[in-house]
Design a protein around this motif. Structure first.
Motif, mmCIF file in Angstrom:
data_model
loop_
_atom_site.group_PDB
_atom_site.id
_atom_site.type_symbol
_atom_site.label_atom_id
_atom_site.label_comp_id
_atom_site.label_asym_id
_atom_site.label_seq_id
_atom_site.Cartn_x
_atom_site.Cartn_y
_atom_site.Cartn_z
ATOM 1 N N GLY A 153 2.223 -54.044 60.283
ATOM 2 C CA GLY A 153 1.351 -52.971 60.392
ATOM 3 C C GLY A 153 0.588 -52.497 59.139
ATOM 4 N N SER A 154 -0.415 -51.919 58.940
ATOM 5 C CA SER A 154 -0.907 -51.476 57.638
ATOM 6 C C SER A 154 -1.360 -50.077 57.644
ATOM 7 N N THR A 155 -1.426 -49.656 56.336
ATOM 8 C CA THR A 155 -1.724 -48.045 56.314
ATOM 9 C C THR A 155 -3.507 -48.033 56.160
ATOM 10 N N ARG A 156 -3.965 -47.004 56.056
ATOM 11 C CA ARG A 156 -5.289 -46.733 56.119
ATOM 12 C C ARG A 156 -5.832 -47.419 54.596
ATOM 13 N N ASP A 157 -5.284 -47.418 53.846
ATOM 14 C CA ASP A 157 -5.656 -47.783 52.555
ATOM 15 C C ASP A 157 -5.221 -49.533 52.456
ATOM 16 N N GLY A 158 -4.820 -49.924 53.642
ATOM 17 C CA GLY A 158 -4.572 -51.487 53.574
ATOM 18 C C GLY A 158 -3.203 -51.857 53.076
ATOM 19 N N ASN A 159 -2.333 -51.215 53.117
ATOM 20 C CA ASN A 159 -1.075 -51.557 52.579
ATOM 21 C C ASN A 159 -0.156 -52.118 53.573
ATOM 22 N N VAL A 160 0.070 -53.405 53.572
ATOM 23 C CA VAL A 160 0.674 -54.276 54.771
ATOM 24 C C VAL A 160 1.988 -54.250 54.716
ATOM 25 N N GLY A 172 -6.965 -61.390 54.541
ATOM 26 C CA GLY A 172 -8.389 -60.963 55.012
ATOM 27 C C GLY A 172 -8.353 -59.414 55.025
ATOM 28 N N GLU A 173 -7.350 -58.714 55.387
ATOM 29 C CA GLU A 173 -7.270 -57.197 55.183
ATOM 30 C C GLU A 173 -7.438 -56.861 53.772
ATOM 31 N N ARG A 174 -6.833 -57.564 52.904
ATOM 32 C CA ARG A 174 -6.997 -56.981 51.525
ATOM 33 C C ARG A 174 -8.503 -57.257 51.067
ATOM 34 N N ARG A 175 -8.997 -58.485 51.705
ATOM 35 C CA ARG A 175 -10.492 -58.479 51.206
ATOM 36 C C ARG A 175 -11.422 -57.280 51.959
ATOM 37 N N ALA A 176 -11.066 -57.144 53.072
ATOM 38 C CA ALA A 176 -11.790 -55.956 53.728
ATOM 39 C C ALA A 176 -11.618 -54.711 53.134
ATOM 40 N N GLN A 177 -10.457 -54.322 52.723
ATOM 41 C CA GLN A 177 -10.365 -53.050 51.791
ATOM 42 C C GLN A 177 -10.774 -53.044 50.324
ATOM 43 N N THR A 178 -10.985 -54.480 49.763
ATOM 44 C CA THR A 178 -11.713 -54.411 48.683
ATOM 45 C C THR A 178 -13.098 -53.993 48.804
ATOM 46 N N VAL A 179 -13.713 -54.577 49.841
ATOM 47 C CA VAL A 179 -15.197 -54.208 50.084
ATOM 48 C C VAL A 179 -15.264 -52.690 50.505
ATOM 49 N N LYS A 180 -14.232 -52.185 51.130
ATOM 50 C CA LYS A 180 -14.340 -50.767 51.521
ATOM 51 C C LYS A 180 -14.210 -49.858 50.160
ATOM 52 N N ARG A 181 -13.477 -50.301 49.426
ATOM 53 C CA ARG A 181 -13.290 -49.418 48.164
ATOM 54 C C ARG A 181 -14.767 -49.490 47.329
ATOM 55 N N GLY A 226 -12.602 -58.743 57.501
ATOM 56 C CA GLY A 226 -12.053 -59.720 56.338
ATOM 57 C C GLY A 226 -11.563 -61.080 57.099
ATOM 58 N N ASN A 227 -11.960 -62.301 56.293
ATOM 59 C CA ASN A 227 -11.707 -63.564 57.001
ATOM 60 C C ASN A 227 -11.224 -64.209 55.717
ATOM 61 N N THR A 228 -10.373 -65.455 56.212
ATOM 62 C CA THR A 228 -9.718 -66.345 55.386
ATOM 63 C C THR A 228 -10.085 -67.927 55.550
ATOM 64 N N ASP A 229 -9.941 -68.647 54.706
ATOM 65 C CA ASP A 229 -10.338 -70.306 55.200
ATOM 66 C C ASP A 229 -8.723 -70.560 56.121
ATOM 67 N N GLU A 230 -8.880 -71.681 56.799
ATOM 68 C CA GLU A 230 -8.047 -72.006 57.614
ATOM 69 C C GLU A 230 -6.361 -72.247 57.116
ATOM 70 N N ARG A 231 -6.485 -72.430 55.721
ATOM 71 C CA ARG A 231 -5.063 -72.930 55.266
ATOM 72 C C ARG A 231 -4.063 -71.863 55.182
ATOM 73 N N GLY A 232 -2.730 -72.365 55.253
ATOM 74 C CA GLY A 232 -1.681 -71.288 54.878
ATOM 75 C C GLY A 232 -1.287 -70.557 56.534
ATOM 76 N N ALA A 233 -0.094 -69.679 56.483
ATOM 77 C CA ALA A 233 0.343 -69.061 57.562
ATOM 78 C C ALA A 233 -0.848 -68.115 58.113
ATOM 79 N N ALA A 234 -0.651 -68.120 59.528
ATOM 80 C CA ALA A 234 -1.806 -67.398 59.986
ATOM 81 C C ALA A 234 -1.548 -66.081 60.022
ATOM 82 N N GLU A 235 -0.531 -65.380 59.973
ATOM 83 C CA GLU A 235 -0.478 -63.806 60.033
ATOM 84 C C GLU A 235 -0.748 -63.491 58.538
ATOM 85 N N TYR A 236 0.018 -64.397 57.665
ATOM 86 C CA TYR A 236 -0.150 -63.952 56.057
ATOM 87 C C TYR A 236 -1.812 -63.841 55.820
ATOM 88 N N ASN A 237 -2.405 -65.010 56.263
ATOM 89 C CA ASN A 237 -3.890 -64.890 56.142
ATOM 90 C C ASN A 237 -4.513 -63.553 56.781
#
Lengths: 184, 442
Positions: free
Chosen positions: B272-279, A128-137, A113-124
């Motif tokens: 940290g995050s869980t396997r289903d992506g909860n941060v 990115g993790e949320r996007r990767a999880q969406t693709v995973k689902r 998962g990746n984001t654009d450069e804008r905003g806080a680095a760790e929030y990004n």
């Protein structure tokens, strides 16, 4: 349901999966490490033979990544600003990736998962993790075995394209689907 | 000096157990380009001071202490050092000062000094601070410059001068850590660098082809925690700066990010995050390795930072739909945190001033990302920078200013701004993209 699984996982974590700070100190090994420089030539040495500034030279570590971890890119899914919804145009790519996975039990997919450069680095990183999880689902819904799917988020740290405008940002808001092992 | 080299050479080259990566230990490789500083904006009436070049016995010395002191004072924005061309005399001893000539060029304070080799062959920087109006000697000290460490002694002198006149401890003799990204995609190199607070004296702490991010100083200033993607997945490492020894603190599946030391240095909060992506936010106790999950919300909870008393954590959460700052204090896992920021659609990555009264956050302002200083009690904030992409604020240990990354001609550079936004300066390196600065403790 989700709450329950989170709770179970939380308990598992509390009992030390991948424990924190278990003093995994660097261990000396016969073939480990390579002296690139002994410091005497790379230190900034003053005319009087001394190092200006803080006296302690700081030893640096050079971290190399195994090339075999690079994998093969199968597909890239792009996202709108601040969104983790997958556009329908990617259905075919998702289905095809899921099919390949079921055909090769040894193959795994790393969803980056990746984001654009804008905003806080760790929030990004979290976005990115949320996007990767969406693709995973989406892959799981398309029949891919969850055990063969890994997610990672690089946030804004690994852009696909240099640049600081929407044309670059739109190419950097993405999930790269990368095949590891097996025959892609 | 020789002793130091012997020590660094006798270090054992080693491989991190359980990981397929090789550690190449580079002893003290200085980064190529030191930073240079320009003042971009200052207070209307900075204090007029003259710093006379110091006499150098058995010179020339590699570093001129007076110029380091002068640059420190100028960079603070609180002082306007007089140009040397306007000097009517250049005294280096008390008896040769003609105060009338300094009153004539309208300076309020005068600094003179000497770089000397003492008995036992020990180098030292001697300096004196005078009030030009009264002629009183306000300071007179000899600072040892071990290993002829003139630069460090000069920063300490600047700290003392700053404190004597402003009434607040100076933060010139401190350090900064930041990440320097060089090279074009896909051949980027990420370097974690430690430098003096003025950007000089740079050292590469870690170097990788995969991202390095989020350096965090341990409260005693001896170690950095940081995130490395060297395994292509994230992991948090703690590295002792003096030895280069490091160990992996968290390498769980998913996110391992945003490390933050507790004020007592015994714990690290991280994301940290869980396997289903909860941060969520987690805390690990460094000595025992025990991990405790602190937040449990389906939304993103990240970027934890400790309250000054160590009893609570601020963090960023988008549980209200957009990222805002929340506070969980006392630190009881699973408790409902209090929302702190309400102004604007985006407030993220809080940092806490040393007295706990202020937070610095990244805020969205007129379509740009800028820094805001937020009152910790009322949650009221004001925007203090004017860039388009101002990120990663980090408080100076004396609470007077912040260092942050900003964009200049498409490149990440470092800048500082006073907490009230009135004074700013830019630190720029000739190449590369700089991000994630972190100011060391005293």
């Amino acid at each position: 349901m989700k709450r329950l699984s989170l709770l179970v996982l939380g308990v598992v974590l509390a009992f030390g999966v991948g424990g924190c700070a278990k003093r995994q100190n660097t261990q000396p090994t016969p073939n480990g490490g390579q002296v690139v420089s002994d410091g005497t030539t790379t230190n900034k040495v003053g005319s009087d033979g001394t190092t200006p500034g803080r006296s302690l030279p700081l030893p640096g570590v050079s971290l190399s990544t195994s090339a075999s971890d690079a994998g093969t890119s199968l597909a890239t899914v792009y996202f709108a600003y601040d969104s983790s919804e997958i556009a329908s145009q990617y259905n075919d790519a998702i289905n095809s990736a899921a099919r390949r996975l079921t055909q090769s039990g040894s193959m795994r997919l790393r969803l980056e998962g990746n984001t654009d450069e804008r905003g806080a680095a760790e929030y990004n990183i979290a976005l990115g993790e949320r996007r990767a999880q969406t693709v995973k689902r989406a892959l799981v819904l398309a029949g891919a075995p969850e055990s063969q799917l890994l997610t990672v988020s690089y946030g804004a740290e690994r852009p696909a394209v240099e640049g600081h405008d929407e044309s670059a940002w739109s190419k950097n808001r993405r999930v790269d689907v990368v095949a590891l092992g097996g025959t892609p | 000096m020789n002793e130091l080299f012997v020590r660094s050479l006798s270090r054992r080259w080693s491989l991190l157990s359980g990981a397929s990566l090789m550690l190449l230990l580079l002893a003290a490789l200085p980064a190529r380009a030191d930073l240079s500083i320009q003042i971009t904006q200052g207070v209307t009436a900075p204090i007029a001071i003259a710093v006379v070049p110091f006499a150098q016995s058995q010179g020339p010395w590699p570093v001129d202490a007076a110029s380091v002191i002068e640059a420190d004072l100028a960079r603070s924005g609180r002082f306007a050092p007089l140009a040397h061309g306007s000097f009517l005399q250049s005294p280096s001893t008390a008896s040769s000062i003609d105060f009338a000539s300094w009153r004539m060029v309208k300076v309020d304070y005068l600094v003179i000094g000497r770089q000397v080799i003492g008995t036992a062959n020990t180098p030292a920087v001697e300096f004196e601070l005078y009030s030009v109006l009264t002629g009183a000697r306000l300071l007179g000290l000899s600072l040892p410059a071990g290993n002829t460490n003139v630069r460090a002694a000069a920063h300490r002198a600047a700290d003392l001068i700053y404190e004597n006149i402003i009434g607040v401890k100076g933060a010139f003799a401190t350090r900064i850590a930041y990440v320097l990204v060089e090279g074009q995609i896909p051949n980027r190199r990420y370097r974690l660098i430690v430098a003096d607070a003025d950007g000089e004296n740079t050292h590469v702490v870690a170097e990788s082809r995969e991202p390095l991010m989020s350096p965090a100083w341990s409260p005693d200033g001896t170690s950095l925690a940081y995130v490395s993607f060297e395994s292509r997945f994230s992991a948090i490492y703690v590295q002792t700066l003096a030895t280069g020894e490091r160990h992996r603190v968290a390498a769980r599946e998913g996110i391992n990010g945003a490390p933050a030391w507790s004020p007592d240095g015994l714990k690290l909060a991280f994301t940290g995050s869980t396997r289903d992506g909860n941060v969520d936010v987690y805390v690990c106790t460094v000595s025992s390795g025990q991990i405790q999950r602190i937040t449990d919300d389906p939304a993103i909870d990240t970027e934890p930072v400790w309250t000054v008393d160590g009893r609570g954590l601020y963090f960023t959460s988008d549980r209200s739909g957009r990222p805002q700052i929340y506070l969980l204090s006392p630190l009881v896992a699973g408790q409902k945190p209090a929302r702190v920021t309400f102004e604007g659609p985006y407030n993220a990555r809080a940092r806490v001033s040393s007295d706990g009264s202020q937070l610095a956050v990244i805020t969205q302002d007129q379509g740009a990302y800028r820094l805001a200083a937020v009152d910790a009690k009322s949650g009221q904030g004001r925007v203090i920078t004017r860039g388009t992409l101002d990120l990663s604020p980090s408080f100076a240990p004396n609470g007077q200013s912040l260092i942050y990354s900003t964009r200049e001609r498409g490149r990440g550079v470092l800048a500082t701004v006073s907490v009230d936004g009135s004074i700013s300066s830019r630190l720029s390196a000739p190449e590369g993209d700089i991000r994630d600065p972190a100011w060391s403790p005293f």
